[in-house]
Design an enzyme around this catalytic site. Structure first.
Site, PDB file in Angstrom:
ATOM      1  N   LYS A 190      26.344  -3.227 -21.594  1.00 44.25           N
ATOM      2  CA  LYS A 190      26.364  -3.157 -20.132  1.00 44.25           C
ATOM      3  C   LYS A 190      27.662  -2.562 -19.618  1.00 44.25           C
ATOM      4  CE  LYS A 190      24.989  -7.914 -20.063  1.00 44.25           C
ATOM      5  NZ  LYS A 190      24.952  -9.166 -19.306  1.00 44.25           N
ATOM      6  N   LYS A 246      22.227  -0.872 -19.798  1.00 49.41           N
ATOM      7  CA  LYS A 246      22.059  -1.676 -18.584  1.00 49.41           C
ATOM      8  C   LYS A 246      23.276  -1.542 -17.688  1.00 49.41           C
ATOM      9  CE  LYS A 246      21.225  -6.502 -17.366  1.00 49.41           C
ATOM     10  NZ  LYS A 246      21.041  -7.865 -17.809  1.00 49.41           N
TER      11      LYS A 246
END
Ligand SMILES: [Zn+2]
Length: 325
Positions: A190, A246
């Protein structure tokens, strides 16, 4: 003369020459299951709802009927504790969810467990820390122990979300040693995005920055693709079976870079809660049309190189795709 209009002569011609397409089996549906059984709309994710242990089976069956092969399970506990050791209970809430879904759906549905300490710790601590320093080893070791509990309960894939170094290695060793060498690790990578905010509200967590260390110490710098790819390399080296990029839309370049560097590793992209909100809000105001906007975002994610997409719109998307056939 070579005319580009020739290949756009009809809708079917356009479909025929597509090198990419999106199909229902590319989708993963994230579901929130509450231990307190409260079923309601999720305020921060409009039109999405919480499920209870009793009715989460129904939505999973609906997903299977629509051709969606996997769900990502988020368990919302009634009571957490200071260090997350509640996660090690063999009959804890997450274990109950996996046992129930596996019993009802067997191998018709791939069960992916979102695994982060913040699901179990008071204050939403994602990683153990000391004096502002991330404790990689301690966190990774705990994630390994929780993985075994969840695999025993029926999870097919464990997706560690805490981004600590060494987590994939620890989980792989713990799973293998416990006889779960058939359980996959799907590692989140992420960027330190603001787009996770509606999700934290959905999980009843406090706002970022949450307790413990600042998330910038374990997620990657938004603008630094080299830092991102270093983490990709690390997790692949530790044995990740899948990767999750993400958020998705702000990171299309990172999806592409990851795809090019690892052509043979399945790559998922997570259209996160903030991306969902960015689609939902202007469409509710009537400024944009929801279906074409959604599909354009999903197609761009697919075109960037994602094999599969986690989206809160999974059910609607599968219905749209079916209607197009
Ligand atoms: Zn977390």
């Amino acid at each position: 003369m070579r005319l580009t209009t020739r290949l756009k002569k009809s809708k079917q011609m356009i479909r025929l020459v597509r090198p990419n397409d999106l199909v229902p089996h590319n989708l993963i549906y994230p579901i929130f299951v509450r231990e307190d059984g409260r079923k309601s709309e999720i305020p921060s994710l409009k039109k999405q709802r919480y499920y209870s242990l009793d009715d989460c089976v129904d939505v999973c069956k609906e997903a299977v009927d629509l051709g969606i092969p996997a769900v990502m399970v988020f368990g919302v506990l009634k009571k957490k504790d200071c260090d997350g050791s509640v996660a090690l209970q063999k009959n804890g809430f997450h274990a109950k969810i996996f046992k129930k879904l596996k019993k009802e759906l067997g191998d018709d549905l791939v069960l992916i467990s979102n695994l982060c300490l913040c699901d179990f710790t008071e204050g939403g601590i994602c990683v153990y820390s000391n004096d502002g320093k991330v404790l990689n080893e301690k966190t990774a070791e705990m994630l390994g122990r929780i993985s075994v509990v969840q695999a025993e309960a029926g999870a097919d894939v464990i997706a560690p979300a805490g981004m600590v170094d060494g987590q994939v290695h620890h989980m792989r060793c713990a799973l293998d040693n416990a006889g779960f060498d058939d359980v996959s690790v799907m590692s989140y990578i992420k960027t330190d995005s603001c787009l996770f905010e509606p999700f934290f509200h959905a999980m009843s967590s406090s706002k970022t920055p949450r307790a413990g260390v600042d998330s910038s110490k374990f997620r990657t710098d938004i603008i630094n693709e080299k830092m991102y790819m270093a983490k990709v390399d690390l997790d692949v080296g530790e044995g990740a079976d899948f990767l999750i990029v993400k958020p998705a839309l702000p990171n299309l370049d990172l999806i592409r870079l990851t795809r090019e560097r690892y052509p043979n590793i399945p790559i998922a992209a997570y259209q996160v809660s903030g991306e969902y909100a960015m689609i939902k809000a202007p469409c509710e105001e009537g400024f944009l049309k929801e279906k074409p906007l959604l599909m354009e975002t999903l197609y761009s994610i697919k075109r960037a190189g994602a094999d599969m997409i986690l989206t809160y719109y999974a059910l609607e998307t599968a219905k749209y795709l079916r209607a197009e056939k």
